[in-house]
Motif scaffolding. Structure first.
Motif, PDB file in Angstrom:
ATOM      1  N   ILE A  59      -8.643 -34.456   2.971  1.00 43.33           N
ATOM      2  CA  ILE A  59      -8.479 -35.047   1.636  1.00 43.33           C
ATOM      3  C   ILE A  59      -8.060 -33.962   0.642  1.00 43.33           C
ATOM      4  O   ILE A  59      -7.170 -34.162  -0.186  1.00 43.33           O
ATOM      5  CB  ILE A  59      -9.803 -35.700   1.169  1.00 43.33           C
ATOM      6  CG1 ILE A  59     -10.157 -36.888   2.043  1.00 43.33           C
ATOM      7  CG2 ILE A  59      -9.721 -36.112  -0.299  1.00 43.33           C
ATOM      8  CD1 ILE A  59     -11.597 -37.350   1.883  1.00 43.33           C
ATOM      9  N   SER A 117     -15.380 -27.308   3.198  1.00 41.93           N
ATOM     10  CA  SER A 117     -15.817 -28.666   3.531  1.00 41.93           C
ATOM     11  C   SER A 117     -15.607 -29.025   4.997  1.00 41.93           C
ATOM     12  O   SER A 117     -16.210 -29.983   5.495  1.00 41.93           O
ATOM     13  CB  SER A 117     -15.106 -29.690   2.639  1.00 41.93           C
ATOM     14  OG  SER A 117     -13.705 -29.642   2.825  1.00 41.93           O
ATOM     15  N   VAL A 146     -18.175 -31.780   6.526  1.00 45.11           N
ATOM     16  CA  VAL A 146     -17.759 -33.178   6.751  1.00 45.11           C
ATOM     17  C   VAL A 146     -16.688 -33.320   7.831  1.00 45.11           C
ATOM     18  O   VAL A 146     -16.193 -34.423   8.080  1.00 45.11           O
ATOM     19  CB  VAL A 146     -17.266 -33.830   5.433  1.00 45.11           C
ATOM     20  CG1 VAL A 146     -18.383 -33.891   4.411  1.00 45.11           C
ATOM     21  CG2 VAL A 146     -16.047 -33.096   4.870  1.00 45.11           C
ATOM     22  N   ASN A 169     -12.047 -35.407   7.433  1.00 50.76           N
ATOM     23  CA  ASN A 169     -12.429 -35.740   6.063  1.00 50.76           C
ATOM     24  C   ASN A 169     -12.032 -34.643   5.080  1.00 50.76           C
ATOM     25  O   ASN A 169     -11.684 -34.921   3.925  1.00 50.76           O
ATOM     26  CB  ASN A 169     -13.933 -35.993   5.977  1.00 50.76           C
ATOM     27  CG  ASN A 169     -14.350 -37.248   6.717  1.00 50.76           C
ATOM     28  OD1 ASN A 169     -13.634 -38.245   6.708  1.00 50.76           O
ATOM     29  ND2 ASN A 169     -15.487 -37.209   7.387  1.00 50.76           N
ATOM     30  N   THR A 205     -20.627 -39.341   5.497  1.00 51.66           N
ATOM     31  CA  THR A 205     -20.613 -38.176   6.380  1.00 51.66           C
ATOM     32  C   THR A 205     -21.699 -37.172   5.995  1.00 51.66           C
ATOM     33  O   THR A 205     -22.324 -36.551   6.861  1.00 51.66           O
ATOM     34  CB  THR A 205     -19.233 -37.483   6.340  1.00 51.66           C
ATOM     35  OG1 THR A 205     -18.222 -38.456   6.599  1.00 51.66           O
ATOM     36  CG2 THR A 205     -19.134 -36.392   7.380  1.00 51.66           C
ATOM     37  N   VAL A 223     -16.484 -42.351   2.144  1.00 51.82           N
ATOM     38  CA  VAL A 223     -16.444 -41.703   3.464  1.00 51.82           C
ATOM     39  C   VAL A 223     -17.203 -40.380   3.433  1.00 51.82           C
ATOM     40  O   VAL A 223     -17.999 -40.077   4.335  1.00 51.82           O
ATOM     41  CB  VAL A 223     -14.981 -41.474   3.909  1.00 51.82           C
ATOM     42  CG1 VAL A 223     -14.936 -40.611   5.168  1.00 51.82           C
ATOM     43  CG2 VAL A 223     -14.293 -42.805   4.164  1.00 51.82           C
ATOM     44  N   ILE A 224     -16.992 -39.592   2.387  1.00 50.18           N
ATOM     45  CA  ILE A 224     -17.678 -38.306   2.260  1.00 50.18           C
ATOM     46  C   ILE A 224     -19.183 -38.510   2.135  1.00 50.18           C
ATOM     47  O   ILE A 224     -19.975 -37.791   2.750  1.00 50.18           O
ATOM     48  CB  ILE A 224     -17.125 -37.519   1.052  1.00 50.18           C
ATOM     49  CG1 ILE A 224     -15.711 -37.016   1.371  1.00 50.18           C
ATOM     50  CG2 ILE A 224     -18.030 -36.344   0.693  1.00 50.18           C
ATOM     51  CD1 ILE A 224     -15.000 -36.395   0.192  1.00 50.18           C
ATOM     52  N   PRO A 236     -13.627 -37.810  -4.994  1.00 52.29           N
ATOM     53  CA  PRO A 236     -13.936 -37.106  -3.744  1.00 52.29           C
ATOM     54  C   PRO A 236     -14.495 -35.697  -3.923  1.00 52.29           C
ATOM     55  O   PRO A 236     -15.477 -35.330  -3.285  1.00 52.29           O
ATOM     56  CB  PRO A 236     -12.580 -37.086  -3.031  1.00 52.29           C
ATOM     57  CG  PRO A 236     -11.888 -38.313  -3.510  1.00 52.29           C
ATOM     58  CD  PRO A 236     -12.282 -38.443  -4.946  1.00 52.29           C
ATOM     59  N   HIS A 274     -12.268 -42.473  -0.233  1.00 56.62           N
ATOM     60  CA  HIS A 274     -12.608 -41.134   0.254  1.00 56.62           C
ATOM     61  C   HIS A 274     -14.012 -40.730  -0.189  1.00 56.62           C
ATOM     62  O   HIS A 274     -14.740 -40.068   0.548  1.00 56.62           O
ATOM     63  CB  HIS A 274     -11.595 -40.118  -0.259  1.00 56.62           C
ATOM     64  CG  HIS A 274     -10.269 -40.205   0.430  1.00 56.62           C
ATOM     65  ND1 HIS A 274      -9.097 -39.788  -0.145  1.00 56.62           N
ATOM     66  CD2 HIS A 274      -9.924 -40.665   1.657  1.00 56.62           C
ATOM     67  CE1 HIS A 274      -8.101 -39.981   0.688  1.00 56.62           C
ATOM     68  NE2 HIS A 274      -8.578 -40.528   1.778  1.00 56.62           N
TER      69      HIS A 274
END
Length: 300
Positions: free
Chosen positions: A118, A107, A111, A115, A241, A237-238, A210, A234
């Protein structure tokens, strides 16, 4: 879990409800009797245990109840070999740790390192002595299955809060549940269905965690809406992104009857349009084109 080898009887089945009186009446009509009734004062929710011979049903008020036929929140199973059950949990924990390690690495490219952290934090949750200790104690002391122990320990950790020196756990309820779901999936050897659709679509869910958001394919999932969650989570946010439009925390405004309808998600304004008219579609398309052009200019 091999029920044939480990099954020693069902202690109780947990069923959430939005209307406890109607649920009690339903089970009474089937021949159940109220064995115990109380109130969870912290959550201000009623709880009732109903018994029919050796079968016990625990029903409790829960505003997040699915309200779907057959919805069961948890099943507590008495196990024969508790040492074997602890070993089964440890094996699942090790597998979950490796999965999260791989997800963290992969990831970062998609991202960014901030990020992706997480999933590094979720590895910490898996290794947390308090969390692991709660799970192990439930198996050893109550002789219950690992799946129930994981679910119960996670909710207890969220409800009571972590120990004072565990700042990395505070405010991460969704991540604790995400880890618990991963463990239960491994323990029960079940996998969520792949998104079986040849056509791109918009996903609707009660809640998206997430790791689930991270695995969404942008080519298939045009956007998603959820009933629960927050815009600063989260998951949100992901989604931002990855460039996937999302409206999170719609509550009761997200209805089952919207399935199959035409929908527009406005992630900037946090609005959802059901069966939009031609004018709305035109306006939203213009905004989408303008946003794509702005993104292309920034990438040059």
């Amino acid at each position: 879990m091999n029920l044939k080898e480990q099954f020693n009887g069902i202690q109780h089945i947990g069923i959430p409800t939005n209307d406890i009186e109607a649920t009690i009446d339903f089970y009474k009509a089937l021949g159940f009797e109220i064995a115990f009734r109380t109130v969870n004062e912290e959550a201000d929710e009623e709880v009732a245990f109903l018994k029919l011979n050796t079968l016990v049903v625990e029903t409790y008020e829960n505003k997040a109840a699915k309200m779907e036929a057959g919805a069961i929140d948890h099943m507590a199973i008495d196990v024969k070999d508790i040492e074997k059950e602890v070993a089964r949990f440890q094996k699942a924990k090790d597998k979950a740790f490796m999965e999260l390690k791989v997800m963290h690495t992969s990831s970062i490219k998609e991202v960014g390192e901030a990020n992706a952290a997480i999933f590094e934090m979720q590895q910490q949750i898996l290794e947390d002595e308090e969390f692991v200790g709660k799970i192990t104690n439930i198996i050893l002391e109550e002789k219950l299955n690992a799946e129930f122990a994981v679910s119960h320990a996670a909710e207890e950790l969220i409800k009571n809060g972590p120990e004072e020196d565990k700042n990395y756990l505070k405010g991460h309820d969704a991540d604790i549940r995400d880890v618990a779901i991963r463990l239960i999936r491994i323990l029960s050897r079940s996998w969520k269905d792949r998104l079986l659709s040849d056509e791109p679509f918009i996903l609707a869910a009660s809640e998206l965690y997430p790791s689930e958001a991270m695995q969404l394919e942008k080519s298939k999932v045009l956007g998603f809406v959820t009933r629960y969650g927050t815009i600063n989570s989260h998951t949100a946010v992901i989604a931002r992104t990855k460039g996937i439009p999302a409206v999170i925390g719609l509550g009761d405004a997200l209805k089952k009857e919207y399935d199959g309808k035409t929908i527009i998600i406005d992630g900037f304004e946090g609005k959802v349009y059901i069966e939009p008219d031609y004018t709305t579609i035109t306006q939203m398309k213009q905004r989408q084109d303008a946003n794509h052009e702005k993104t292309r200019n920034l990438e040059r």
